[in-house]
Design a protein around this motif. Sequence first.
Motif, PDB file in Angstrom:
ATOM      1  N   SER A 278      -3.477   1.013   5.941  1.00  0.00           N
ATOM      2  CA  SER A 278      -3.690   0.246   6.069  1.00  0.00           C
ATOM      3  C   SER A 278      -3.836  -1.135   7.434  1.00  0.00           C
TER       4      SER A 278
ATOM      5  N   ARG B  40      -1.254  -3.341   7.020  1.00  0.00           N
ATOM      6  CA  ARG B  40      -0.800  -4.092   5.918  1.00  0.00           C
ATOM      7  C   ARG B  40       0.422  -3.460   4.963  1.00  0.00           C
TER       8      ARG B  40
ATOM      9  N   ASP C 125      -2.890   6.593  -3.773  1.00  0.00           N
ATOM     10  CA  ASP C 125      -3.723   6.134  -2.023  1.00  0.00           C
ATOM     11  C   ASP C 125      -1.646   4.695  -1.589  1.00  0.00           C
TER      12      ASP C 125
ATOM     13  N   GLU D 143      -0.800   5.832   2.727  1.00  0.00           N
ATOM     14  CA  GLU D 143      -0.654   5.443   3.565  1.00  0.00           C
ATOM     15  C   GLU D 143       0.470   5.597   4.157  1.00  0.00           C
TER      16      GLU D 143
END
Length: 452
Positions: A164, A166, A177, A181
């Motif tokens: 993402s 981040r 999820d 990542e």
Amino acid sequence: MPEGERTNIEKWLKDRRVTEIECMVPDMSGIARGKILPTTKFLESYKNETLRLPESIFGQTVTGDYIDESAILSEIEPDIILVPDIATVRMVPWYDEPTAQVICDAVNRDGTNVSIAPRSVLKRILKLYEDQGWYPVVAPELEFYLAAKNIDADYPLEPPIGASGRPEKGRQSYGIDAVNEFDNIFEDMYDFCEAQEIDIDTLIHEAGAAQVEINFNHGDPLELADQAFLFKRTVRQCALRHGVYATFMAKPYEHEPGSAMHIHQSVVDKNGKNLFASRNGRDTKLFLHHIGGLQKHLPTAMAMIAPNVNSYRRIVKWNAAPINTHWAQENRTVGLRVPESDAKGRRIENRVPGADANPYLAIAASLACGYLGMMNEIKPSKPKEGVAYESRGFALPKHLLDALGKLHTNRELKEVMGEEFVTVFMEVKDVEYNAYQQVISAWEREHLLLNV
């Protein structure tokens, strides 16, 4: 050495066009030590048993220092012989050039196992079981963190940047999820493990930021120790390929949970029948005695399952790690958990060991405690009801020096693990602890510099 065996390994290496072989032996900390040989040189050394390393590698600390004075190790540093265990030969999947790896046993000139070698220690415990007609089965669960590269050790670790863009914030226990990542790392991990026949099973996201857990399928303790040893190296390499670190430190982050190496263990007979449950599914006396041995001896075995100064930062109240040796069914606050299962799968989960432990020594120590319980028919306490953190006091050592002192007093445990091994192990840990004592921490500068 049978000629047929040599022919088979020659063919195996030739078929894969292997040019080099990494000959490895795990040291006290579980670090891979050894030599890298061209294939022709390896085959010659294997045939003539001329692959050697100094005995002092087992007196080497995690910092690379050595014991100054030892009651066991010779000052002249004689050689030991490394005998490759051909059953452990695997390809190293992250190299461009075809390279193999093999785990070696350390033996003396007379052919006996080097008593202070961690792999020899585990073999010693398994022989004690075999002499009684018992065959332990284990399944480790290894937790670890991913972290952004930390070039300057004076700065705290930070979670890595995921897909993402981040870093992970907050806690994502069992988050699908959150694991995705870092799909690129875990895809490599599964591919590399498959190439090395490392039999990993479930991947889950643990409680900490970028903390995950890998479960191994159950099996022979020596094979599982070999796999865990290779797995740690594999995960670190996978992470580095993607610009991040993977760490098995017990407590790498100040405000996150620690990382454990839970060990599920059971005992079967020569026919594979689980000796921990009766035909009607009830707990057997042998099972209860095994738990009794773990309860009695784990506090004095702590130095081998929590072997570093950092290990004890994980063993704190209300931090997802046990502080005692209570046991109970389906209770994750106790040190010894009995998962719900049928009779065939009856086992005890030792939740005390840290991920930083040498897998050979952690498995050996855990099985040794259970062995003493079965041999001496030690009765366990009653199963714990409710949350174990509310119990008064700690039953486990709070720091490494305390753990080493307790190990020194347990004559029974030292006898089954091997007096020579325990002596050298404690010498190594003393050197490491003294090195740690020379370091002044940021906490001391923050709170003591201008206030005392």
